[in-house]
Structure formats: C-alpha cells, structure tokens
Design an enzyme around this catalytic site. Structure first.
Site, PDB file in Angstrom:
ATOM      1  N   TYR A  18      -1.623  -6.165  -6.521  1.00  0.00           N
ATOM      2  CA  TYR A  18      -2.788  -5.055  -7.023  1.00  0.00           C
ATOM      3  C   TYR A  18      -2.932  -3.740  -6.317  1.00  0.00           C
ATOM      4  O   TYR A  18      -3.509  -3.218  -6.475  1.00  0.00           O
ATOM      5  CB  TYR A  18      -4.145  -5.879  -6.009  1.00  0.00           C
ATOM      6  CG  TYR A  18      -4.285  -7.379  -6.164  1.00  0.00           C
ATOM      7  CD1 TYR A  18      -4.666  -7.667  -7.305  1.00  0.00           C
ATOM      8  CD2 TYR A  18      -3.894  -8.161  -5.262  1.00  0.00           C
ATOM      9  CE1 TYR A  18      -4.787  -9.043  -7.702  1.00  0.00           C
ATOM     10  CE2 TYR A  18      -3.993  -9.704  -5.555  1.00  0.00           C
ATOM     11  CZ  TYR A  18      -4.529 -10.127  -6.717  1.00  0.00           C
ATOM     12  OH  TYR A  18      -4.566 -11.462  -7.031  1.00  0.00           O
ATOM     13  N   ASP A  20      -0.900  -1.499  -8.076  1.00  0.00           N
ATOM     14  CA  ASP A  20      -1.045  -0.439  -9.234  1.00  0.00           C
ATOM     15  C   ASP A  20      -2.341  -0.062  -9.578  1.00  0.00           C
ATOM     16  O   ASP A  20      -3.043   0.962  -9.359  1.00  0.00           O
ATOM     17  CB  ASP A  20      -0.521  -1.146 -10.664  1.00  0.00           C
ATOM     18  CG  ASP A  20       0.935  -1.466 -10.568  1.00  0.00           C
ATOM     19  OD1 ASP A  20       1.941  -0.659 -10.204  1.00  0.00           O
ATOM     20  OD2 ASP A  20       1.219  -2.705 -10.587  1.00  0.00           O
ATOM     21  N   TYR A 190       3.217 -10.968   1.483  1.00  0.00           N
ATOM     22  CA  TYR A 190       3.727 -11.873   0.640  1.00  0.00           C
ATOM     23  C   TYR A 190       4.187 -13.225   1.124  1.00  0.00           C
ATOM     24  O   TYR A 190       3.222 -13.886   1.861  1.00  0.00           O
ATOM     25  CB  TYR A 190       5.065 -11.260  -0.142  1.00  0.00           C
ATOM     26  CG  TYR A 190       4.595 -10.015  -0.702  1.00  0.00           C
ATOM     27  CD1 TYR A 190       3.813  -9.640  -1.665  1.00  0.00           C
ATOM     28  CD2 TYR A 190       4.945  -8.773  -0.111  1.00  0.00           C
ATOM     29  CE1 TYR A 190       3.317  -8.483  -2.064  1.00  0.00           C
ATOM     30  CE2 TYR A 190       4.823  -7.555  -0.549  1.00  0.00           C
ATOM     31  CZ  TYR A 190       3.974  -7.357  -1.467  1.00  0.00           C
ATOM     32  OH  TYR A 190       3.483  -6.113  -2.055  1.00  0.00           O
ATOM     33  N   GLN A 257     -12.863  -2.731  -2.200  1.00  0.00           N
ATOM     34  CA  GLN A 257     -11.850  -1.971  -1.532  1.00  0.00           C
ATOM     35  C   GLN A 257     -12.165  -1.409  -0.247  1.00  0.00           C
ATOM     36  O   GLN A 257     -11.680  -1.368   0.663  1.00  0.00           O
ATOM     37  CB  GLN A 257     -11.303  -1.054  -2.619  1.00  0.00           C
ATOM     38  CG  GLN A 257      -9.978  -0.756  -2.499  1.00  0.00           C
ATOM     39  CD  GLN A 257      -9.439   0.127  -3.424  1.00  0.00           C
ATOM     40  OE1 GLN A 257     -10.216   1.225  -4.049  1.00  0.00           O
ATOM     41  NE2 GLN A 257      -8.122   0.142  -3.845  1.00  0.00           N
ATOM     42  N   GLY A 274       2.866  -3.980   0.590  1.00  0.00           N
ATOM     43  CA  GLY A 274       2.858  -2.917  -0.706  1.00  0.00           C
ATOM     44  C   GLY A 274       2.542  -1.620  -0.414  1.00  0.00           C
ATOM     45  O   GLY A 274       3.431  -1.066   0.318  1.00  0.00           O
ATOM     46  N   GLU A 275       1.417  -0.880  -1.070  1.00  0.00           N
ATOM     47  CA  GLU A 275       1.613   0.469  -1.081  1.00  0.00           C
ATOM     48  C   GLU A 275       0.267   1.041  -0.426  1.00  0.00           C
ATOM     49  O   GLU A 275       0.330   1.729   0.478  1.00  0.00           O
ATOM     50  CB  GLU A 275       1.816   1.100  -2.549  1.00  0.00           C
ATOM     51  CG  GLU A 275       1.507   2.723  -2.371  1.00  0.00           C
ATOM     52  CD  GLU A 275       2.116   3.259  -3.738  1.00  0.00           C
ATOM     53  OE1 GLU A 275       3.436   2.763  -4.183  1.00  0.00           O
ATOM     54  OE2 GLU A 275       1.827   4.389  -3.904  1.00  0.00           O
ATOM     55  N   ASP A 276      -0.784   0.354  -0.940  1.00  0.00           N
ATOM     56  CA  ASP A 276      -2.067   1.144  -0.534  1.00  0.00           C
ATOM     57  C   ASP A 276      -2.561   0.682   0.484  1.00  0.00           C
ATOM     58  O   ASP A 276      -3.149   1.297   1.212  1.00  0.00           O
ATOM     59  CB  ASP A 276      -2.996   0.600  -1.813  1.00  0.00           C
ATOM     60  CG  ASP A 276      -4.322   1.292  -1.574  1.00  0.00           C
ATOM     61  OD1 ASP A 276      -4.798   2.576  -1.508  1.00  0.00           O
ATOM     62  OD2 ASP A 276      -5.378   0.482  -1.305  1.00  0.00           O
ATOM     63  N   SER A 277      -2.218  -0.561   0.821  1.00  0.00           N
ATOM     64  CA  SER A 277      -2.692  -1.338   2.137  1.00  0.00           C
ATOM     65  C   SER A 277      -2.167  -0.435   3.339  1.00  0.00           C
ATOM     66  O   SER A 277      -2.497  -0.263   4.681  1.00  0.00           O
ATOM     67  CB  SER A 277      -2.975  -2.830   2.435  1.00  0.00           C
ATOM     68  OG  SER A 277      -1.585  -3.293   2.059  1.00  0.00           O
TER      69      SER A 277
HETATM   70  O1  TRH Z   1      -0.776  -6.100  -3.923  1.00  0.00           O
HETATM   71  P1  TRH Z   1      -0.032  -5.337  -3.388  1.00  0.00           P
HETATM   72  O2  TRH Z   1       1.394  -6.125  -2.777  1.00  0.00           O
HETATM   73  O3  TRH Z   1       0.723  -4.353  -4.329  1.00  0.00           O
HETATM   74  C1  TRH Z   1       1.969  -3.917  -4.888  1.00  0.00           C
HETATM   75  C2  TRH Z   1       2.364  -2.648  -4.313  1.00  0.00           C
HETATM   76  O4  TRH Z   1       1.564  -1.765  -4.356  1.00  0.00           O
HETATM   77  C3  TRH Z   1       3.861  -2.247  -4.702  1.00  0.00           C
HETATM   78  O5  TRH Z   1       4.142  -1.200  -4.188  1.00  0.00           O
HETATM   79  C4  TRH Z   1       3.872  -2.430  -6.374  1.00  0.00           C
HETATM   80  O6  TRH Z   1       5.213  -2.187  -6.943  1.00  0.00           O
HETATM   81  C5  TRH Z   1       3.302  -3.847  -6.677  1.00  0.00           C
HETATM   82  O7  TRH Z   1       2.071  -4.012  -6.320  1.00  0.00           O
HETATM   83  C6  TRH Z   1       3.300  -3.989  -8.197  1.00  0.00           C
HETATM   84  O8  TRH Z   1      -0.244  -4.395  -2.198  1.00  0.00           O
HETATM   85  P2  TRH Z   1      -1.261  -3.105  -2.048  1.00  0.00           P
HETATM   86  O9  TRH Z   1      -0.345  -1.811  -2.522  1.00  0.00           O
HETATM   87  O10 TRH Z   1      -1.733  -2.881  -0.725  1.00  0.00           O
HETATM   88  O11 TRH Z   1      -2.443  -3.155  -3.228  1.00  0.00           O
HETATM   89  C7  TRH Z   1      -3.392  -4.393  -2.802  1.00  0.00           C
HETATM   90  C8  TRH Z   1      -4.675  -3.660  -3.102  1.00  0.00           C
HETATM   91  O12 TRH Z   1      -5.834  -4.375  -2.997  1.00  0.00           O
HETATM   92  C9  TRH Z   1      -5.360  -2.460  -2.291  1.00  0.00           C
HETATM   93  O13 TRH Z   1      -5.935  -1.527  -2.878  1.00  0.00           O
HETATM   94  C10 TRH Z   1      -6.394  -3.265  -1.340  1.00  0.00           C
HETATM   95  C11 TRH Z   1      -6.885  -4.149  -2.015  1.00  0.00           C
HETATM   96  N1  TRH Z   1      -7.725  -5.497  -1.667  1.00  0.00           N
HETATM   97  C12 TRH Z   1      -8.971  -5.335  -1.476  1.00  0.00           C
HETATM   98  O14 TRH Z   1      -9.540  -4.265  -2.232  1.00  0.00           O
HETATM   99  N2  TRH Z   1      -9.451  -6.325  -1.084  1.00  0.00           N
HETATM  100  C13 TRH Z   1      -8.886  -7.532  -0.628  1.00  0.00           C
HETATM  101  O15 TRH Z   1      -9.532  -8.522  -0.231  1.00  0.00           O
HETATM  102  C14 TRH Z   1      -7.617  -7.635  -0.612  1.00  0.00           C
HETATM  103  C15 TRH Z   1      -6.646  -8.708  -0.192  1.00  0.00           C
HETATM  104  C16 TRH Z   1      -6.772  -6.377  -1.034  1.00  0.00           C
END
Ligand code: TRH
Length: 387
Positions: A18, A20, A190, A257, A274-277
């Site tokens: 999530y 991207d 993960y 979010q 990931g990146e955003d969290s």
């Molecule tokens: O989901 P991710 O593992 O995303 C990853 C990374 O960004 C990685 O760098 C990238 O290459 C890959 O995707 C394709 O983790 P991330 O980045 O934290 O993104 C999760 C998003 O989901 C973040 O914006 C928070 C959001 N989220 C919610 O809004 N509600 C929820 O209940 C959860 C669990 C997450």
C-alpha cells in the site's frame, strides 16, 4: 505567502502493498491542503476505499487504464506532471505533455522512493533530459524525499501538530478496549522471522503491566495467525480479540489513513513497515521498529543502515532492527522494558530535527513556482495561475 493554485497530474502505479498509493494519496492531500488542484491517476484504486473513504476536496481520482490514449486525457493541461516511483508514463501522456510545452509549459517531476543513503542528497533536483520517445527533448527533474536539509524532506500536513495536540488518547483507548494503564503495541509488518520472539518478549513485559498488541490486517495479521495455536486463531478471527498467555491480541480492521496515524499516536510503541508508515512513526514520536521493504538484491540492508545512522539509534535499537529485518540470523535481543525510554528519546530528538526542515509539499511548491516562473519568462507566456 501561499503558492498560486496549479493543476497537478500525479501518476501512481500500484506495484504491491500500500506504499505507492499511500504516499501518492498523502501527497495529493498535502498539495490540496495548500490550495492546489490534483488529478491522481492510479491503475488500482482498490485500497483507496478504506485508506481514504471520504476522498478529499481538491483531489480528483482518475482511473489510469493502461495504456491511456489521447482520447482519455482531459482537455485542461496540467502545470505539473508527477511520475511517482519511476512508473513509466504511457506514450499518449508523454506526447500530450510534449505538445503542450509551447502554449502551456510545465514542470515534470520524477518522485523517488525515500532513503537516507548519501546518493539522495547528490541526486535531488538533478535534471534528466528525455532522450527518446514522444517526449524527447523534454526534461524531467528527480525529486527525492529525505531526512536532511539537502533533500526534498518528508510529507507533513500543515495541521499535523494541531491534530496531534487535540488527539484524545484516553478516548481512543476506551473505544478500542485498551486499558489506560496497558502498554499498547501496534504491529504493521511483513513476515518477520523473529515474530515468535517478539510475542515472547511481550509476554515478559506483560508481567509488569497489561500488554495489548494491536495487529493491522493483511500480512501482519496473517503472520501472527501463523504462529498462534488454532484456538487463539479462531478467537481472533471470530471476535477480533483473543488472549494469548498474558497478552491481549486485537485484530484491527483496515483504517482510514488519518485513523492509522491515530493508531500510532495512541500506541506506546509502533512496529511499522515500508515507507509511509515509517514517516508516520517518526511524527508519532513513540519508540518504533521498522520492517524495511525487502529487495531481492539485498539493497535494503544498506538502506536500513543509512536510516539507523541518520536516526543516531542506540545500540539496542540497531541490534533489534538487524534481527527483526533478518539481517542478523539470531534471536531477538531481550529488551529490558525501560530501554524503551531510551528509544523514545532518540525518536523524539529525530522528530525535533525534522520539524526544523520544510516539509515535502512546501519544497515541491517552491521548486515548481521557481521553475514555472523561469520557464514562462523564457517563453514570455502569460501566467494563468489562479492564486
Ligand atoms: O504497504 P507497505 O509495505 O508499502 C510498501 C512500501 O512503501 C515500499 O517502500 C514500496 O516499495 C512497496 O510498498 C511497493 O507500507 P507503507 O509504505 O507504510 O504503506 C502503507 C500505507 O497504508 C500507509 O499509507 C498507511 C496505510 N494504512 C492505512 O491507511 N490504514 C491501515 O489500516 C493500514 C494497516 C495502513
């Protein structure tokens, strides 16, 4: 002085997970909060149903059916084109961009992934001429988010600090059934090999005070399920909550979010990925452990080290990260509960440093304005901004 209102096209291809769409959505909202108009083109908008159920004023979500043809493209030309994370733009999009440059020149940006590695400072804002294809001779600029003053910074909404100050932690905990005296631990990860060790560690902490583990849906929940006895799995699945030894486990639903941010503020420590969290865990200011997105070539090891170096992480936090991310194939180090206080100090100092720097949207807006004024002066075109 606020930036003039511009029209942005942000292109986002969802690779997996999530991040991207999570980053692109936050960027779109951040820009809209600063008076910009955004068309967010996404090839798979499914996650937006829970991530952003209300949408946001100023952000139009457009379906990126791949490939787009010129008939799919809106008439109104964008001032800024953002190609997120190297997603390749369709020929028709490139051709339209190239065509409009005479009458309506704009700024084309390649938004890159977040890293604390040294190449980020060197590469931020480097121009990259397009050599071939329908947009040959146009120029893209690399925009790198980052943690230091010489990078593009991190996404931080203008009202973030106010929202944090107004946040009612006690009410949040009451709503989710987490006692006020409990240690609340959020889990977004993960499939970390050391997950059973973490559960063991939390059992030890639970000798001193109640511990509630707040597990996010999807891969984190599945990973937890895989190490639980069948009866506990069933209780968690059916009731959304289960006891596991001294621990209380919660299976959370997908949160919007903004509500995800609150989960990190309400918890005493956060396991993110990931990146955003990761960025949100920094803003939350609580101790956290980061599960970095694993790359097949092992490139994430250097990325993790660079981040921990920037963070000025204490030794116990570095070791914990190395094991949690499978860099060190060892058991998770036993962490004395009071070491969390040291981690918290480290995170809060990092947060203070970051708050001194302009955020990503502010930096983008400044770069875009400077570039547009210069390009449009060269071509002597009137500036049609609305601001
Ligand atoms: O989901 P991710 O593992 O995303 C990853 C990374 O960004 C990685 O760098 C990238 O290459 C890959 O995707 C394709 O983790 P991330 O980045 O934290 O993104 C999760 C998003 O989901 C973040 O914006 C928070 C959001 N989220 C919610 O809004 N509600 C929820 O209940 C959860 C669990 C997450």
């Amino acid at each position: 002085m606020s930036a003039p209102s511009r029209l942005w096209d942000i292109f986002c291809a969802v690779v997996d997970n999530y991040g991207d769409i999570g980053v692109c959505w936050r960027l779109a909202v951040n820009l809209a909060q600063r008076g910009q108009r955004v068309r967010l083109w996404v090839d798979d908008a499914a996650a937006l149903r829970w991530l952003a159920p209300q949408g946001h004023a100023g952000v139009e979500v457009c379906h990126w059916s791949r490939p787009l043809t010129s008939a799919d493209l809106p008439v109104e030309p964008a001032d800024v084109l953002v190609e997120a994370f190297g997603c390749t733009l369709d020929e028709a999009v490139q051709a339209r961009w190239a065509q409009q440059q005479t009458a309506h020149p704009g700024v084309w940006l390649n938004l890159e992934y977040l890293s604390a590695e040294p190449y980020v400072e060197r590469s931020h804002l480097l121009p990259s001429p397009v050599l071939a294809g329908p947009a040959a001779d146009c120029v893209k600029t690399f925009f790198y988010p980052g943690f230091t003053a010489k990078t593009g910074g991190l996404l931080r909404e203008p009202d973030l600090l106010l929202r944090q100050q107004a946040f009612d932690r006690a009410a949040w905990r009451a709503q989710w059934g987490v006692p006020a005296n409990a240690l609340a631990v959020s889990l977004f990860c993960y499939e970390p090999p050391a997950l059973p060790d973490l559960l063991q560690q939390l059992q030890t902490w639970a000798e001193a005070r109640p511990v509630h583990l707040l597990v996010t849906p999807g891969r984190a929940l599945q990973a937890i399920m895989n190490v639980l006895p069948a009866a506990t799995q069933q209780a968690l699945r059916e009731q959304g909550r289960a006891a596991h030894g001294r621990l209380v486990l919660h299976a959370l639903p997908w949160l919007a979010q903004t509500a995800f941010d609150e989960l990190l503020w309400a918890s005493d420590c956060n396991w993110v990925r990931g990146e955003d969290s990761l960025v949100r865990a920094l803003w939350a200011g609580q101790p956290f452990v980061w599960h970095i997105y694993p790359q097949h070539d092992g490139a994430h090891h250097a990325k993790l080290q660079a981040f921990l170096h920037w963070l000025d992480a204490p030794a116990s936090l570095r070791k914990f990260h190395a094991v949690w991310n499978g860099v060190l194939p060892e058991a998770l180090p036993q962490l004395a509960y009071n070491e969390l206080a040291q981690w918290r100090t480290c995170v809060q100092q990092a947060r203070e440093r970051l708050l001194q720097q302009p955020d990503l949207a502010v930096q983008l807006l400044a770069f875009v304005e400077e570039s547009l004024v210069s390009i449009r002066n060269q071509t002597k075109l009137p500036d049609r901004s609305e601001g």
